[in-house]
Design an enzyme around this catalytic site. Structure first.
Site, short mmCIF file in Angstrom:
data_model
loop_
_atom_site.label_atom_id
_atom_site.label_comp_id
_atom_site.label_asym_id
_atom_site.label_seq_id
_atom_site.Cartn_x
_atom_site.Cartn_y
_atom_site.Cartn_z
N ASP A 145 -18.05 -39.66 47.84
CA ASP A 145 -18.40 -38.77 48.96
C ASP A 145 -17.89 -37.36 48.79
O ASP A 145 -18.24 -36.48 49.58
CB ASP A 145 -17.85 -39.36 50.27
CG ASP A 145 -18.55 -40.67 50.61
OD1 ASP A 145 -17.86 -41.68 50.84
OD2 ASP A 145 -19.80 -40.68 50.59
N HIS A 186 -9.75 -44.69 47.55
CA HIS A 186 -10.77 -45.75 47.54
C HIS A 186 -10.06 -47.10 47.52
O HIS A 186 -9.02 -47.26 46.92
CB HIS A 186 -11.66 -45.64 46.30
CG HIS A 186 -12.93 -46.40 46.43
ND1 HIS A 186 -13.01 -47.75 46.18
CD2 HIS A 186 -14.15 -46.01 46.85
CE1 HIS A 186 -14.25 -48.15 46.40
NE2 HIS A 186 -14.97 -47.12 46.80
C1 SDX Z 1 -16.89 -45.16 50.57
O1 SDX Z 1 -15.59 -49.80 49.61
C2 SDX Z 1 -16.49 -49.09 49.01
O2 SDX Z 1 -16.97 -49.42 47.95
C3 SDX Z 1 -16.95 -47.88 49.78
C4 SDX Z 1 -17.87 -46.91 49.03
C5 SDX Z 1 -19.24 -47.52 48.78
O3 SDX Z 1 -19.91 -47.08 47.83
O4 SDX Z 1 -19.67 -48.39 49.60
O5 SDX Z 1 -17.29 -46.54 47.80
C6 SDX Z 1 -18.11 -45.63 49.86
O6 SDX Z 1 -16.69 -45.54 51.70
C7 SDX Z 1 -15.89 -44.29 49.83
C8 SDX Z 1 -14.63 -43.96 50.68
C9 SDX Z 1 -14.97 -42.83 51.66
N1 SDX Z 1 -13.86 -42.62 52.60
C10 SDX Z 1 -13.09 -41.50 52.56
O7 SDX Z 1 -13.16 -40.64 51.67
C11 SDX Z 1 -12.09 -41.40 53.71
C12 SDX Z 1 -10.73 -40.98 53.15
N2 SDX Z 1 -10.20 -42.13 52.36
C13 SDX Z 1 -9.30 -43.02 53.03
O8 SDX Z 1 -9.43 -43.17 54.41
C14 SDX Z 1 -8.95 -44.28 52.24
O9 SDX Z 1 -8.64 -43.88 50.96
C15 SDX Z 1 -9.98 -45.41 52.19
C16 SDX Z 1 -10.38 -45.84 53.55
C17 SDX Z 1 -11.16 -45.02 51.39
C18 SDX Z 1 -9.29 -46.58 51.48
O10 SDX Z 1 -8.25 -46.98 52.29
P1 SDX Z 1 -7.31 -48.25 51.90
O11 SDX Z 1 -7.75 -48.88 50.63
O12 SDX Z 1 -7.21 -49.11 53.12
O13 SDX Z 1 -5.95 -47.58 51.55
P2 SDX Z 1 -4.85 -47.20 52.61
O14 SDX Z 1 -5.48 -46.60 53.83
O15 SDX Z 1 -3.95 -48.38 52.79
O16 SDX Z 1 -4.04 -46.01 51.85
C19 SDX Z 1 -3.00 -46.29 50.91
C20 SDX Z 1 -2.07 -45.08 51.00
C21 SDX Z 1 -1.59 -44.80 52.42
O17 SDX Z 1 -0.37 -44.10 52.34
P3 SDX Z 1 1.03 -44.99 52.46
O18 SDX Z 1 0.94 -45.75 53.78
O19 SDX Z 1 1.04 -45.92 51.25
O20 SDX Z 1 2.13 -43.95 52.44
O21 SDX Z 1 -2.76 -43.88 50.60
C22 SDX Z 1 -2.86 -43.00 51.72
C23 SDX Z 1 -2.60 -43.83 52.95
O22 SDX Z 1 -2.08 -43.01 54.01
N3 SDX Z 1 -4.23 -42.45 51.70
C24 SDX Z 1 -4.53 -41.18 51.96
C25 SDX Z 1 -5.92 -41.08 51.77
N4 SDX Z 1 -6.40 -42.29 51.41
C26 SDX Z 1 -5.35 -43.13 51.39
N5 SDX Z 1 -3.76 -40.12 52.32
C27 SDX Z 1 -4.41 -38.94 52.50
N6 SDX Z 1 -5.75 -38.77 52.32
C28 SDX Z 1 -6.53 -39.82 51.96
N7 SDX Z 1 -7.83 -39.66 51.80
#
Ligand code: SDX
Length: 427
Positions: free
Chosen positions: A363, A306
């Site tokens: 989710d 998140h």
């Molecule tokens: C919602 O914003 C809100 O409030 C949203 C929400 C709401 O109520 O409105 O809470 C609802 O959208 C919840 C999130 C639902 N999405 C998912 O579950 C999709 C999977 N999650 C990711 O795509 C990700 O965690 C996000 C998009 C939610 C957040 O992404 P960020 O903050 O941009 O973080 P990032 O992509 O920069 O990740 C940081 C690191 C990375 O690795 P490194 O480059 O540091 O090595 O963490 C890794 C990412 O690759 N990472 C994951 C991951 N989420 C982040 N690796 C594997 N699986 C994941 N799910």
């Protein structure tokens, strides 16, 4: 000094006020940055950038706290009705009994949808994703409610608000029933808001409606848990579209489209599809954990991570418990729930996830309850949209009442510098 920040660049110093929120958050007010220094900031994804001051929702990502207008999500999910929470988010206070009754009456009086809207619905193939249908129908409401586009007074805004709160559940149920080949229903306005929605969704034309308290209680809780979440992607979309004074329905239609993405609200559908893929793959969670950690593999563990929560999403805790309760009450043994719990346990012990503070988000478990309630996977994000409706409305109303300027970010240009045109013969 606590209320000032100084930026130093090439021997020059620039001072900016520091504002402090009611929960002691500090922000550097850079409104005069470009005027003072000629420079701008850049922050892809706005990870460090506040777009507004808001009094609606507070969340603390480190402590896993979520409050709507100061009330904890735990108390509201347990003790309030979704319509009470909608009123609280939009107008700022929990309604008295009389205020809630008037709000519900005003909604009931506006809960018809022009029958011609069904012609728009008929134009979609059954294969159309319900989020695309819902976004289109929400935008189409503008044509049938033209007096509620250019609203500027609180009274005019109230008229637009009760119309969309009334008609949105009808559009959601029509979107679902059309895909199922069921007759479109208007529900029963003598029922409470959430129960009326459930009846509109599931009433079979040849059966009497059977009230199910477990389903009503679970739906009420799920909608409350999704109701608002400060400046997330879809809410920021609603605010920026609304900032051009495009109107509430157009802003909401844009917000629905933003929510659709699998990185945002679309994740609840993606979680179920991921869990089903793991189940079909023999329940091999370790293989999918490895894929999620493999930088060369685009696969992500959907429902994990998140932007703000670097601890358990408080909503995920509540939904996880509700999933157990609902499946017990409905006598359902869903192996998908066991796969989800196994995956969660592995991730919470895996250094890749622990180091990146990746926890289950809202989710991760919600789809399991929707599935138990008989809602198809493709409708999960539509359910998120129904829950988020009052939050979007509240944020749009706050933005408009605060007379916020049109949203128009700057950029750093990195393209070609000036060059002469070359005619096609010479290229
Ligand atoms: C919602 O914003 C809100 O409030 C949203 C929400 C709401 O109520 O409105 O809470 C609802 O959208 C919840 C999130 C639902 N999405 C998912 O579950 C999709 C999977 N999650 C990711 O795509 C990700 O965690 C996000 C998009 C939610 C957040 O992404 P960020 O903050 O941009 O973080 P990032 O992509 O920069 O990740 C940081 C690191 C990375 O690795 P490194 O480059 O540091 O090595 O963490 C890794 C990412 O690759 N990472 C994951 C991951 N989420 C982040 N690796 C594997 N699986 C994941 N799910």
């Amino acid at each position: 000094m606590k209320n000032k920040a100084t930026l130093e660049y090439q021997g020059k110093k620039y001072e900016f006020p520091v504002i402090e929120g009611s929960e002691n958050e500090l922000a550097i007010d850079i409104k005069t940055l470009r005027a003072q220094s000629g420079m701008i900031t850049i922050d892809p994804g706005y990870k460090n950038t506040g777009s507004c001051e808001s009094g609606i929702t507070f969340l603390d990502g480190e402590k896993g706290i979520l409050r709507y207008r100061g009330y904890s999500i735990e108390e509201l999910a347990e003790k309030a009705s979704f319509l009470e929470v909608a009123y609280l988010l939009i107008f700022g206070e929990l309604p008295t009994k009389r205020e809630l009754e008037k709000f519900h009456t005003d909604i009931v009086n506006e809960s018809m949808v022009d029958e011609d809207m069904k012609k728009i619905l008929d134009g979609f193939p059954k294969s159309a994703h319900p989020m695309g249908v819902l976004s289109s129908l929400t935008s189409a409401l503008i044509a049938y409610n033209p007096k509620f586009v250019n609203v500027s007074s609180e009274e005019e805004m109230y008229g637009a608000i009760v119309r969309i709160v009334a008609k949105f559940p009808v559009l959601v149920s029509w979107t679902y029933r059309k895909q199922k080949g069921l007759p479109l229903d208007y529900g029963d306005d003598s029922l409470e808001y959430v129960e009326n929605f459930i009846k509109m969704m599931f009433k079979k034309p040849n059966h009497d409606y059977q009230r199910n308290d477990t389903v009503i209680k679970a739906m009420n809780k799920l909608l409350i848990l999704h109701a608002d979440h400060e400046q997330n992607c879809s809410t920021s979309t609603v605010r920026i579209v609304g900032s051009s004074h495009a109107g509430l329905f157009a802003s909401l239609s844009a917000g629905i489209s933003a929510l659709w993405g699998p990185l945002h609200g679309g994740a609840n559908q993606a979680v179920l599809e991921m869990l089903q893929a793991i189940q079909e793959d023999g329940g091999d969670t370790k293989k999918y954990m490895a894929k999620a950690k493999d930088k060369n593999d685009p696969f992500r563990l959907m429902g994990f991570g998140h932007r703000v929560y670097k601890n358990f999403d408080p909503r995920a805790r509540i939904i996880k418990k509700a999933a157990d309760d609902v499946l017990d009450a409905l006598g359902i043994d869903d192996p998908i729930l066991n796969i989800a719990k196994g995956l969660e346990q592995e991730a919470l012990e895996d250094p890749y996830f622990v180091d990146r503070k990746l926890y289950p988000n809202v989710d991760f478990y919600s789809g399991i309850i929707y599935r138990a309630l008989g809602i198809p996977t493709e409708m999960f994000t539509v359910m998120f949209a129904l829950g988020r409706l009052p939050g979007w409305i509240a944020q749009w109303r706050e933005m408009r009442l605060n007379n916020e300027p049109i949203g128009r970010p700057r950029q750093v240009y990195v393209g070609a510098t000036t060059r002469e045109f070359v005619s096609i013969q010479d290229r």
